[in-house]
Design an enzyme around this catalytic site. Structure first.
Site, PDB file in Angstrom:
ATOM      1  CG  HIS A  99      -2.294   0.605   0.859  1.00 15.12           C
ATOM      2  ND1 HIS A  99      -3.432   0.373   1.601  1.00 15.12           N
ATOM      3  CD2 HIS A  99      -2.683   1.439  -0.131  1.00 15.12           C
ATOM      4  CE1 HIS A  99      -4.453   1.029   1.086  1.00 15.12           C
ATOM      5  NE2 HIS A  99      -4.025   1.700   0.036  1.00 15.12           N
ATOM      6  CG  ASP A 122      -5.885  -0.581   4.798  1.00 16.17           C
ATOM      7  OD1 ASP A 122      -5.673  -1.580   5.514  1.00 16.17           O
ATOM      8  OD2 ASP A 122      -5.017  -0.030   4.107  1.00 16.17           O
ATOM      9  CG  HIS A 124      -3.823  -2.467   8.812  1.00 16.88           C
ATOM     10  ND1 HIS A 124      -3.982  -3.346   7.755  1.00 16.88           N
ATOM     11  CD2 HIS A 124      -3.467  -3.220   9.877  1.00 16.88           C
ATOM     12  CE1 HIS A 124      -3.730  -4.577   8.167  1.00 16.88           C
ATOM     13  NE2 HIS A 124      -3.415  -4.531   9.452  1.00 16.88           N
ATOM     14  CG  ASP A 126      -2.302   1.644   5.411  1.00 14.12           C
ATOM     15  OD1 ASP A 126      -1.941   0.878   6.319  1.00 14.12           O
ATOM     16  OD2 ASP A 126      -2.664   1.227   4.292  1.00 14.12           O
ATOM     17  CG  HIS A 139       2.773  -1.768   4.300  1.00  9.41           C
ATOM     18  ND1 HIS A 139       2.175  -2.993   4.105  1.00  9.41           N
ATOM     19  CD2 HIS A 139       3.231  -1.786   5.575  1.00  9.41           C
ATOM     20  CE1 HIS A 139       2.259  -3.715   5.222  1.00  9.41           C
ATOM     21  NE2 HIS A 139       2.900  -3.005   6.107  1.00  9.41           N
ATOM     22  CG  ASP A 226      -4.760  -3.273   2.135  1.00 10.57           C
ATOM     23  OD1 ASP A 226      -4.869  -4.501   1.955  1.00 10.57           O
ATOM     24  OD2 ASP A 226      -3.814  -2.756   2.763  1.00 10.57           O
ATOM     25  CG  ASP A 228      -5.355  -5.363   4.856  1.00  8.49           C
ATOM     26  OD1 ASP A 228      -6.256  -4.514   4.883  1.00  8.49           O
ATOM     27  OD2 ASP A 228      -4.175  -5.093   5.176  1.00  8.49           O
ATOM     28  CD  GLU A 271      -0.257  -4.450   1.428  1.00 10.66           C
ATOM     29  OE1 GLU A 271       0.224  -5.603   1.564  1.00 10.66           O
ATOM     30  OE2 GLU A 271       0.354  -3.423   1.775  1.00 10.66           O
TER      31      GLU A 271
END
Length: 299
Positions: A99, A122, A124, A126, A139, A226, A228, A271
């Site tokens: 990312h 995402d 996360h 980031d 990332h 992303d 994830d 990702e």
């Protein structure tokens, strides 16, 4: 949206803490992304991959900013490529890679759209800086960098900063935020829909609010997805999996509603890690989500 799409792959895994996402662009192409978008009525040109050095040929000079020089160089090239794609009147679709490539994508897009919005799917945030990052993996920093926070070499790509405004960002699907990220989000008033909100009010409501929040106050929206953000049961082949994520169907609904909003100016999908995947399942899901975001319909 533009009917002309230009694909560019960025096989970068220097920004991540786990190898494998460098093979993401190949996996997505193997899942027939070009053919799928052409069948949806788009004219698609694939520029291939940017050159990315392998980690084995470099050393980590700063553990708080791993592979800084190399990540900067790749993102500078990506920013210039994205800038040229938009100048040609085409839609940039970037395939990651980790990312950290969002640093370059957003830089290139915002050079044409100074009031751009960002929808960031995402697990996360980031939105770490070198001071708050627990890993030093870049990332985990692209949103902060795009907001003008972080190392000067990353912040000043294309010689201007910041690239985006905090009030023009919506993060969706978050469920793993570091302490520094939580403070950054609260201090800057960034809108975040965690899995709690998605569970509580549903993805349809989340997307309705997101579209209403961004559509009229921005000059276009960048989608940064992303993989994830999805639950690992649906998308096992990702760089940093976190349990309890967005379902396959929720992801498609979100993309379908984005297509209906008709405000995308650019997109990236990142990702995908084929090493951790099962029969290229995650890359196939990524391609399906792209098709939904570009308006593919069953009937």
């Amino acid at each position: 949206m533009h009917k002309d799409i230009t694909i560019i792959g960025v096989p970068l895994d220097l920004g991540a803490g786990r190898r494998g996402v460098d093979m993401g662009p190949s996996a997505i192409r193997y899942a027939n992304v070009k053919e799928r978008l052409e069948n949806a009525g788009y004219h698609v040109k694939d520029l291939g991959n940017l050159y990315v050095p392998t980690p084995e040929t470099y050393t980590i000079e700063n553990p708080k900013l791993k592979y800084l020089k190399e990540v900067k160089k790749v993102n500078e090239e990506l920013a210039n490529q994205v800038k040229r794609i938009i100048e040609e009147g085409r839609f940039p679709l970037v395939l990651g890679g980790d990312h950290s490539i969002a640093i370059g994508t957003i830089a290139g897009v915002s050079s044409h759209y100074p009031n751009m919005g960002v929808i960031w799917f995402d697990a996360h945030g980031d939105i770490n800086t070198p001071e708050t990052s627990p890993t030093g993996n870049i990332h985990g920093m692209p949103l902060a960098v795009s907001l003008g926070k972080g190392h000067i070499d990353l912040v000043n790509i294309l010689n201007f900063s910041p690239k985006i405004k905090p009030e023009n960002i919506v993060i969706i699907g978050a469920r793993d935020l570091d302490k520094g990220e939580r403070e950054f989000i609260k201090t800057n008033g960034i809108r975040v829909y965690t899995m709690h909100e998605i569970d509580r009010i549903g993805m349809a409501k989340v997307m309705e609010e997101t579209i209403h929040y961004l559509k009229d106050k921005t000059d276009g929206v960048h989608l940064s997805f992303d993989l994830d953000c999805l639950d690992p049961n649906d998308a096992p082949g990702v760089g940093t999996p976190v349990t309890g994520g967005v379902t396959y169907r929720e992801g498609h609904l979100a993309m379908e509603m984005i297509a209906e909003a008709n405000f995308l100016i650019s997109a990236e999908f990142v990702e995908v890690n084929p090493i951790l995947d099962v029969r290229n399942r995650t890359a196939e899901i990524a391609v399906g989500l792209m098709a939904s975001a570009f308006g593919e319909k069953l009937l």
